[in-house]
Design an enzyme around this catalytic site. Structure first.
Site, PDB file in Angstrom:
ATOM      1  N   GLY A  80      51.334  43.108  51.384  1.00 46.53           N
ATOM      2  CA  GLY A  80      50.902  44.492  51.250  1.00 46.53           C
ATOM      3  C   GLY A  80      50.246  45.061  52.484  1.00 46.53           C
ATOM      4  N   GLU A 373      54.192  48.219  48.601  1.00 46.45           N
ATOM      5  CA  GLU A 373      52.849  47.682  48.317  1.00 46.45           C
ATOM      6  C   GLU A 373      51.910  47.958  49.499  1.00 46.45           C
ATOM      7  OE1 GLU A 373      51.472  46.115  45.344  1.00 46.45           O
ATOM      8  OE2 GLU A 373      53.323  47.079  44.631  1.00 46.45           O
ATOM      9  N   THR A 374      50.668  48.052  49.260  1.00 45.09           N
ATOM     10  CA  THR A 374      49.624  48.474  50.186  1.00 45.09           C
ATOM     11  C   THR A 374      48.359  47.705  49.820  1.00 45.09           C
ATOM     12  OG1 THR A 374      50.602  50.671  50.268  1.00 45.09           O
ATOM     13  CG2 THR A 374      48.324  50.531  50.924  1.00 45.09           C
ATOM     14  N   ILE A 375      47.368  47.695  50.697  1.00 44.37           N
ATOM     15  CA  ILE A 375      46.037  47.239  50.303  1.00 44.37           C
ATOM     16  C   ILE A 375      45.064  48.396  50.434  1.00 44.37           C
ATOM     17  CG2 ILE A 375      46.455  44.819  50.895  1.00 44.37           C
ATOM     18  CD1 ILE A 375      44.062  46.772  53.083  1.00 44.37           C
ATOM     19  N   MET A 455      46.059  52.164  45.650  1.00 42.86           N
ATOM     20  CA  MET A 455      47.299  52.011  46.406  1.00 42.86           C
ATOM     21  C   MET A 455      48.500  52.104  45.474  1.00 42.86           C
ATOM     22  SD  MET A 455      48.150  48.884  45.136  1.00 42.86           S
ATOM     23  CE  MET A 455      49.460  48.341  46.177  1.00 42.86           C
TER      24      MET A 455
END
Length: 563
Positions: A80, A373-375, A455
């Site tokens: 992510g 996806e990301t953080i 996110m």
């Protein structure tokens, strides 16, 4: 105390459900808030949280701790995040008592033109491979934040991640799950350096939950950055390796593109929602979509509308559709187009858009205006500083492009350009793509209240709006606000060129079936989905008790911790 009282009233039959747990239907959060006086760190990985906490205890600022934790997440949650991606942040500076915004997103290659992409027969930029790769902005973002608000030396901030990368750490459940699906996908496409970076360094096996994972290549890259600063990344051997690799693969990113990269300090934008100022960054991100939604929804009295009811989800969904039509038409790199943000966030414009909402699900166009996806992570320190930070490669691990020996994958944000001529977000050389990742902040009477983010691609403005409403309209505490069941609307127009449509509402299992039927009666298509509702972290400041409240996403591996 408030949540315990609500539970007692519910059990006594005095009130109806207002904040169900998404799994059990109970009226309480899956965990309690974390409380601390000196400092708080909330990230999507417990070890990254502990690294940030250690930095705070050494006297570092919230910004120092955020940089250290973000570096750790690039190692520990490569599904992510990572230094191949971009970064955005909102910082509350206790000295000036002001919010500062940082846009650390990278630009498209200067020697790749729209007609070049058209000549390849493309009607959209591919999701993977060299063509969607834009300049990674995260490292420059670290140094911009550090030079303005940092206290401890960068070597000290990167040291824990270097040690973990060399010695190894146990993979968490969700990260292992994503890696076991993503790495084989890229291997099947025969992308170079995937096996060498993610498998060969770990005994020749695909990493599993609980196995000790190492990335000595990334340790070496971090060490170069720690010793040589941002120049080591954008003007040294790292830049040459990135550029030569991408060009070998058929891409266009050059050393010149990396050399010339700069981040931009920006002024956050806000709307007042029932006495609270909600802050987002201006485009090229999508943060003001959440502000547009809140402006529309403020016109309804949610003290008379039950959480999770058909009326709640219907009004929310219609507000989202209206805001996202404007998002598709107007949001882009402000260096290339004039974005009418002031009009989009005005009371008069919100009233005009609100008037279009009826009892049934609608299909809308953008308003007419003259002119994955990301953080996500957040940190607060003993000095009163707070930072809301989001960082991502897009589509989980990114483009599949891993430069040899560097230990990270490059982002594929360029996919989010439109290839239709004449649009705000149409591809151009040296342009920043439309961005999905957005940090958020809430102030009350000019003082910090909540630093938060959710996110998850297109879900993010919807998630931000749900959190704000959960806190303000439905009286949830910080953890309940994140644990309450979520929903999203998918479909409709997008900045990549997709046109309007009815779309569908996707819901978590905590939403009652009465609501599903009610939405269907209003003409909505309703679906169930999992894994599309983002990842939430938040810190709240209680100015009376002088205590930080921390919350972490129960759908992820994360942790909030303080001291």
């Amino acid at each position: 105390m408030k949540s315990h009282l609500t539970l007692l009233l519910f059990l006594a039959g005095i009130i109806s459900v207002s904040a169900q747990d998404r799994i059990s239907g109970a009226l309480f959060a899956t965990r309690s808030e974390v409380l601390a006086q000196k400092g708080m760190v909330a990230t999507s990985h417990p070890l990254a949280t502990q690294i940030g906490l250690d930095i705070l205890k050494k006297g570092g600022t919230a910004i120092d701790a955020a940089i250290a934790a973000n570096a750790a997440l690039g190692l520990m949650e490569p599904t992510g995040s990572g230094i191949g991606g971009d970064l955005f942040a909102i910082v509350w500076d206790a000295n000036s008592k002001k919010l500062h915004g940082l846009n650390a997103s990278g630009r498209s290659p200067k020697n790749l033109r729209l007609k070049d992409l058209k000549a390849k027969g493309l009607d959209k930029i591919p999701s993977f491979g060299p063509l969607p790769v834009s300049v990674p902005g995260a490292v420059d973002g670290w140094f911009e934040l550090h030079s303005k608000f940092g206290k401890l030396p960068m070597k000290e901030l990167l040291a824990p991640s270097i040690r973990y990368a060399e010695e190894g750490f146990p993979l968490t459940q969700l990260v292992a799950w994503y890696m076991n699906r993503t790495i084989p996908f890229f291997q099947n496409r025969e992308f170079p350096n995937i096996k060498e970076t993610y498998i060969d360094q770990n005994g020749g096996k695909l990493p599993q939950e609980g196995s000790i994972y190492k990335n000595p290549f990334l340790a070496n890259t971090y060490r170069k950055i720690a010793e040589g600063g941002r120049e080591a990344f954008y003007k040294g051997e790292v830049a040459k390796t990135i550029a030569s690799f991408i060009q070998e693969q058929g891409g266009y990113l050059s050393v010149s593109d990396l050399n010339s990269h700069v981040s931009q300090w920006v002024t956050p934008l806000s709307v007042n929602y029932r006495g609270y100022d909600v802050w987002e960054l201006p485009p090229n991100g999508q943060g003001i979509a959440a502000l547009q939604m809140l402006q529309i929804l403020e016109g309804y009295d949610f003290s008379e509308i039950e959480f999770g009811s058909p009326e709640h989800l219907h009004l929310f969904t219609e507000a989202k559709k209206l805001a996202f039509e404007d998002r598709a038409k107007y949001y882009a790199d402000p260096d290339f187009v004039n974005i009418p943000a002031e009009t989009l966030l005005s009371d008069a414009y919100a009233a005009k858009r609100r008037a279009a909402i009826g009892e049934k699900a609608g299909i809308y166009n953008a308003g007419e205006i003259s002119a994955g996806e990301t953080i996500y992570m957040t940190v607060a320190d003993q000095y009163g500083n707070m930072i809301s930070l989001i960082q991502s490669n897009y589509r989980g691990m990114g483009s599949g492009m891993v430069p040899p020996g560097l230990g990270f994958m490059l982002q594929d944000r360029g996919e989010l350009f439109s290839l239709k001529e004449g649009q705000a977000n149409t591809y151009a050389p040296g342009k920043r793509p439309f961005h999905t990742i957005i940090p958020a902040f809430i102030t009350k009477d000019g003082n910090p209240w909540v630093s938060f983010g959710v996110m998850g691609g297109d879900f993010q403005p919807q998630g931000h709006t749900q959190i704000v409403m959960n806190l303000i309209d439905f009286g949830m505490n910080l953890q309940e606000a994140g644990d309450a069941p979520r929903w999203d609307h998918t479909g409709g127009s997008s900045p990549t060129g997709q046109g309007p449509g009815l779309g569908a509402v996707r819901i978590e299992s905590g939403i009652p079936y009465q609501t599903v039927r009610g939405l269907m009666d209003r003409g909505h298509e309703v679906r169930y989905a999992r894994g599309v509702y983002g990842g939430y972290q938040a810190i709240l400041w209680d100015p009376v008790q002088k205590v930080y409240h921390g919350a972490s996403e129960s759908r992820k591996d994360g942790q909030a911790a303080g001291y």
